[in-house]
Design a protein around this motif. Structure first.
Motif, PDB file in Angstrom:
ATOM      1  N   VAL A  91       0.820  -1.053   0.017  1.00 61.79           N
ATOM      2  CA  VAL A  91       0.115  -0.160  -0.073  1.00 61.79           C
ATOM      3  C   VAL A  91       0.787   1.369   0.228  1.00 61.79           C
ATOM      4  O   VAL A  91       0.698   2.095  -0.850  1.00 61.79           O
ATOM      5  N   ASP A 147      13.429  -2.002   6.489  1.00 57.29           N
ATOM      6  CA  ASP A 147      14.759  -2.210   5.641  1.00 57.29           C
ATOM      7  C   ASP A 147      14.899  -1.198   4.849  1.00 57.29           C
ATOM      8  O   ASP A 147      14.287  -1.068   3.592  1.00 57.29           O
ATOM      9  N   ARG A 172      16.165  -2.146   0.855  1.00 56.18           N
ATOM     10  CA  ARG A 172      15.075  -3.094   0.114  1.00 56.18           C
ATOM     11  C   ARG A 172      14.762  -1.935  -1.006  1.00 56.18           C
ATOM     12  O   ARG A 172      14.299  -1.066  -0.943  1.00 56.18           O
ATOM     13  N   ARG A 184      11.982  -1.076  -3.583  1.00 53.53           N
ATOM     14  CA  ARG A 184      10.659  -1.146  -3.327  1.00 53.53           C
ATOM     15  C   ARG A 184       9.916  -0.507  -4.881  1.00 53.53           C
ATOM     16  O   ARG A 184       8.647  -0.329  -5.024  1.00 53.53           O
ATOM     17  N   GLY A 191      -5.361  -4.955  -2.648  1.00 53.79           N
ATOM     18  CA  GLY A 191      -4.365  -4.624  -3.760  1.00 53.79           C
ATOM     19  C   GLY A 191      -3.695  -3.189  -3.699  1.00 53.79           C
ATOM     20  O   GLY A 191      -4.422  -2.339  -3.054  1.00 53.79           O
TER      21      GLY A 191
HETATM   22  N1  LIG Z   1      -2.516  -5.162   1.026  1.00 56.77           N
HETATM   23  C1  LIG Z   1      -3.673  -4.989   0.710  1.00 56.77           C
HETATM   24  O1  LIG Z   1      -4.413  -5.124  -0.326  1.00 56.77           O
HETATM   25  C2  LIG Z   1      -4.496  -3.902   1.927  1.00 56.77           C
HETATM   26  C3  LIG Z   1      -5.584  -3.525   1.782  1.00 56.77           C
HETATM   27  C4  LIG Z   1      -6.567  -3.037   2.951  1.00 56.77           C
HETATM   28  C5  LIG Z   1      -5.771  -2.640   3.778  1.00 56.77           C
HETATM   29  N2  LIG Z   1      -4.529  -2.995   3.969  1.00 56.77           N
HETATM   30  C6  LIG Z   1      -3.763  -2.645   5.311  1.00 56.77           C
HETATM   31  O2  LIG Z   1      -2.687  -1.812   4.915  1.00 56.77           O
HETATM   32  C7  LIG Z   1      -1.659  -1.887   5.795  1.00 56.77           C
HETATM   33  C8  LIG Z   1      -0.336  -2.152   5.093  1.00 56.77           C
HETATM   34  O3  LIG Z   1      -0.593  -3.331   4.422  1.00 56.77           O
HETATM   35  P1  LIG Z   1       0.373  -3.711   3.128  1.00 56.77           P
HETATM   36  O4  LIG Z   1      -0.140  -4.979   2.428  1.00 56.77           O
HETATM   37  O5  LIG Z   1       1.110  -2.557   2.421  1.00 56.77           O
HETATM   38  O6  LIG Z   1       1.543  -4.476   3.981  1.00 56.77           O
HETATM   39  P2  LIG Z   1       3.139  -4.731   3.701  1.00 56.77           P
HETATM   40  O7  LIG Z   1       3.307  -4.790   2.124  1.00 56.77           O
HETATM   41  O8  LIG Z   1       3.436  -6.093   4.463  1.00 56.77           O
HETATM   42  O9  LIG Z   1       3.986  -3.565   4.055  1.00 56.77           O
HETATM   43  C9  LIG Z   1       4.306  -3.380   5.543  1.00 56.77           C
HETATM   44  C10 LIG Z   1       5.311  -2.284   5.537  1.00 56.77           C
HETATM   45  O10 LIG Z   1       5.576  -1.880   6.929  1.00 56.77           O
HETATM   46  C11 LIG Z   1       6.921  -1.774   7.342  1.00 56.77           C
HETATM   47  N3  LIG Z   1       7.096  -1.936   8.642  1.00 56.77           N
HETATM   48  C12 LIG Z   1       6.879  -3.040   9.264  1.00 56.77           C
HETATM   49  N4  LIG Z   1       7.097  -2.884  10.549  1.00 56.77           N
HETATM   50  C13 LIG Z   1       7.579  -1.529  10.759  1.00 56.77           C
HETATM   51  C14 LIG Z   1       8.164  -0.754  11.475  1.00 56.77           C
HETATM   52  N5  LIG Z   1       8.466  -1.110  13.078  1.00 56.77           N
HETATM   53  N6  LIG Z   1       8.421   0.744  11.512  1.00 56.77           N
HETATM   54  C15 LIG Z   1       7.963   1.064  10.150  1.00 56.77           C
HETATM   55  N7  LIG Z   1       7.884   0.182   9.100  1.00 56.77           N
HETATM   56  C16 LIG Z   1       7.676  -0.951   9.238  1.00 56.77           C
HETATM   57  C17 LIG Z   1       7.380  -2.889   6.423  1.00 56.77           C
HETATM   58  O11 LIG Z   1       8.856  -2.703   6.059  1.00 56.77           O
HETATM   59  P3  LIG Z   1       9.737  -3.548   5.234  1.00 56.77           P
HETATM   60  O12 LIG Z   1       9.276  -3.414   3.890  1.00 56.77           O
HETATM   61  O13 LIG Z   1      11.100  -3.167   5.320  1.00 56.77           O
HETATM   62  O14 LIG Z   1       9.673  -4.854   5.788  1.00 56.77           O
HETATM   63  C18 LIG Z   1       6.703  -2.710   5.191  1.00 56.77           C
HETATM   64  O15 LIG Z   1       7.075  -2.049   4.112  1.00 56.77           O
HETATM   65  C19 LIG Z   1      -1.964  -2.939   6.869  1.00 56.77           C
HETATM   66  O16 LIG Z   1      -2.606  -2.344   7.970  1.00 56.77           O
HETATM   67  C20 LIG Z   1      -3.156  -3.715   5.913  1.00 56.77           C
HETATM   68  O17 LIG Z   1      -4.006  -4.553   6.819  1.00 56.77           O
HETATM   69  C21 LIG Z   1      -3.759  -3.702   3.056  1.00 56.77           C
END
Ligand SMILES: NC(=O)c1ccc[n+]([C@@H]2O[C@H](COP(=O)([O-])OP(=O)(O)OC[C@H]3O[C@@H](n4cnc5c(N)ncnc54)[C@H](OP(=O)(O)O)[C@@H]3O)[C@@H](O)[C@H]2O)c1
Length: 434
Positions: free
Chosen positions: A19, A51, A54, A56, A309
């Motif tokens: 996201v 990280d 990484r 992105r 997504g």
């Molecule tokens: N993906 C979807 O389709 C979707 C849909 C609706 C809602 N959401 C919500 O959106 C949010 C993000 O989802 P996502 O899919 O984008 O997750 P993701 O791809 O797993 O990304 C999470 C990010 O958070 C970072 N992170 C983890 N721990 C951290 C910390 N302590 N400090 C700073 N950054 C940190 C990670 O860093 P690294 O990259 O360095 O590991 C990563 O960049 C979640 O709450 C999810 O429920 C997602």
């Protein structure tokens, strides 16, 4: 903290995954459009993830990097909107949310677990310091359902909200139906194709849907988000045979989040349900989400679209940022946090509805008499009954749908069925949702 006239929006983006990356892409592609629509220029004042090295897929070299996301919410960074895209109900996401809102810095988040668990506290903090709190992307991704409930339908008393809120489950159920496959086979395939996580528990056990349902309940009924008392069942036990009989009876099985005003109180529940094929939710296929809201003046409204997504979720996050820029505040959870009522949970045993029941029984005389005796004693009245040829693992299937009845009666009949010698496996039960 109110934005002053002409003040730019300076974002601190925490979390640069699916996201977060999407939000940066929109900002880079539509800078002019976003400024025109929000009346302010929107820039990035800081980014943070775990990280730094990484790749992105977006160029981060011009943005200030923060090793600790919480530092972005300090009052001297110039950042005035934090975009929390880390995830999780506690840990760094919660620490960042508290720090930002406590300092009067607005928070935009896609984090359903955070809002479902700490929504009231965060809304109260935001209202105290004058910060905005937005979470459109937390429910149904690209569908503006939070906005619909907070704004478009604000003149209505809502009587029910029903939604397909988890794309992974809907994708699995769709493929089980189309291809006649078992749950485990489709799940494995969905994981390989990236439709399901390596650990799919949150999705398939209904927890993700429960978080979203708790948020919808709060907005629709002015109650505190309450994830603890939300009865939640997932789709692990859905058998292809039930999908087949659903079709024969004119239904389709969907995992639903339901919030409904009843004579017993406000029911909130998450479970797979038989939905009549003529109903809008029955025709929502693959990874698509949909929500149906009943309002006392508007009647029924239906919202459908991609629920997850990069693009759809970032689109919802961006809409929130524009609303913050426009200064369109209002109570963060629909009504002031201090006025949110504590909902008295209505146990599912008190739910009144119609039910689908499937029993695998021995193929001999007397079986039907045993079953109907129990149904009569438990005051469960049958609307339709089918007996179908030999089940592959022995016996025959008896499929029934009930007239409206209280769930406690159905539960008690099911318990008594399992004690019968002629019943060969635990009976299946699905609620029918109109
Ligand atoms: N993906 C979807 O389709 C979707 C849909 C609706 C809602 N959401 C919500 O959106 C949010 C993000 O989802 P996502 O899919 O984008 O997750 P993701 O791809 O797993 O990304 C999470 C990010 O958070 C970072 N992170 C983890 N721990 C951290 C910390 N302590 N400090 C700073 N950054 C940190 C990670 O860093 P690294 O990259 O360095 O590991 C990563 O960049 C979640 O709450 C999810 O429920 C997602």
């Amino acid at each position: 903290m109110r934005l002053t006239d002409g003040q730019d929006i300076v974002l601190g983006i925490a979390g640069l995954g699916t996201v977060g990356g999407g939000v940066i892409k929109i900002l880079e592609k539509h800078a002019g459009l976003l400024a025109a629509r929000s009346g302010r220029s929107i820039t990035i004042g800081g980014v943070s993830a775990r990280d730094r090295s990484r790749d992105r897929g977006v160029d981060l070299s011009s943005y200030t990097w923060f090793d600790n996301a919480v530092d972005m919410a300090a009052s001297d960074t110039g950042i005035n909107v934090i975009v929390e895209l880390i995830g999780g109900s506690d840990g760094p996401a919660l620490a960042l949310a508290r720090e930002a809102l406590g300092n009067g810095i607005s928070l935009v988040t896609a984090n359903k677990a955070l809002i479902a668990t700490h929504g009231k506290e965060l809304a109260a903090l935001a209202e105290k310091t004058g910060a905005d709190l937005r979470f459109e992307a937390a429910v149904a991704g690209g569908i503006p359902i939070i906005k619909a409930l907070r704004e478009g339908l604000a003149g209505n008393g809502v009587t029910s909200v029903r939604g397909i809120l988890n794309g992974t489950c809907n994708y699995i159920l769709t493929r089980m139906e189309r291809e006649g496959l078992d749950f485990d086979v489709v799940l494995k395939d969905a994981q390989q194709l990236g439709y399901a996580e390596a650990d799919p528990t949150f999705d398939i056990d209904g927890i993700d849907t429960a978080h979203k349902t708790a948020i919808l309940a709060a907005l629709a009924f002015g109650t505190e988000p309450d994830i603890e008392h939300l009865p939640t069942e997932g789709i692990r036990n859905i058998a292809p045979v039930d999908i087949e009989y659903a079709k024969e009876l004119g239904y389709r099985i969907k995992l639903l989040g339901v919030v409904q005003q009843t004579s017993e109180g406000i029911e909130t529940r998450v479970h797979p349900a038989m939905v009549p094929i003529s109903a809008p939710l029955a025709n929502v296929m693959d990874a698509i989400n949909a929500v149906v809201v009943q309002g006392d003046f508007v009647g029924q409204t239906v919202y459908e679209g991609p629920g997850a997504g990069e693009g759809p979720t970032a689109s919802a996050v961006m809409a929130d940022i524009i609303d913050v820029a426009r200064g369109q505040g209002g109570p963060r959870l629909g009504i002031p946090a201090g006025d949110l009522a504590v909902a008295t949970p209505v146990p599912v045993s008190k739910h009144r509805g119609t039910y689908y029941l499937r029993l695998r029984v021995e193929d001999r005389h007397g079986v039907m008499a045993d079953i109907t005796k129990i149904l009569a004693e438990e005051q469960v009245s049958i609307e339709s009954m089918l007996q179908r040829g030999r089940a592959s693992d022995g016996g025959v299937y008896i499929i029934m749908t009930t007239h409206e009845v209280v769930e406690a009666s159905v539960a008690s009949a099911l318990e008594r069925f399992t004690e019968l010698e002629c019943v060969l496996e635990t009976p299946a039960m699905l609620r029918i949702e109109a």
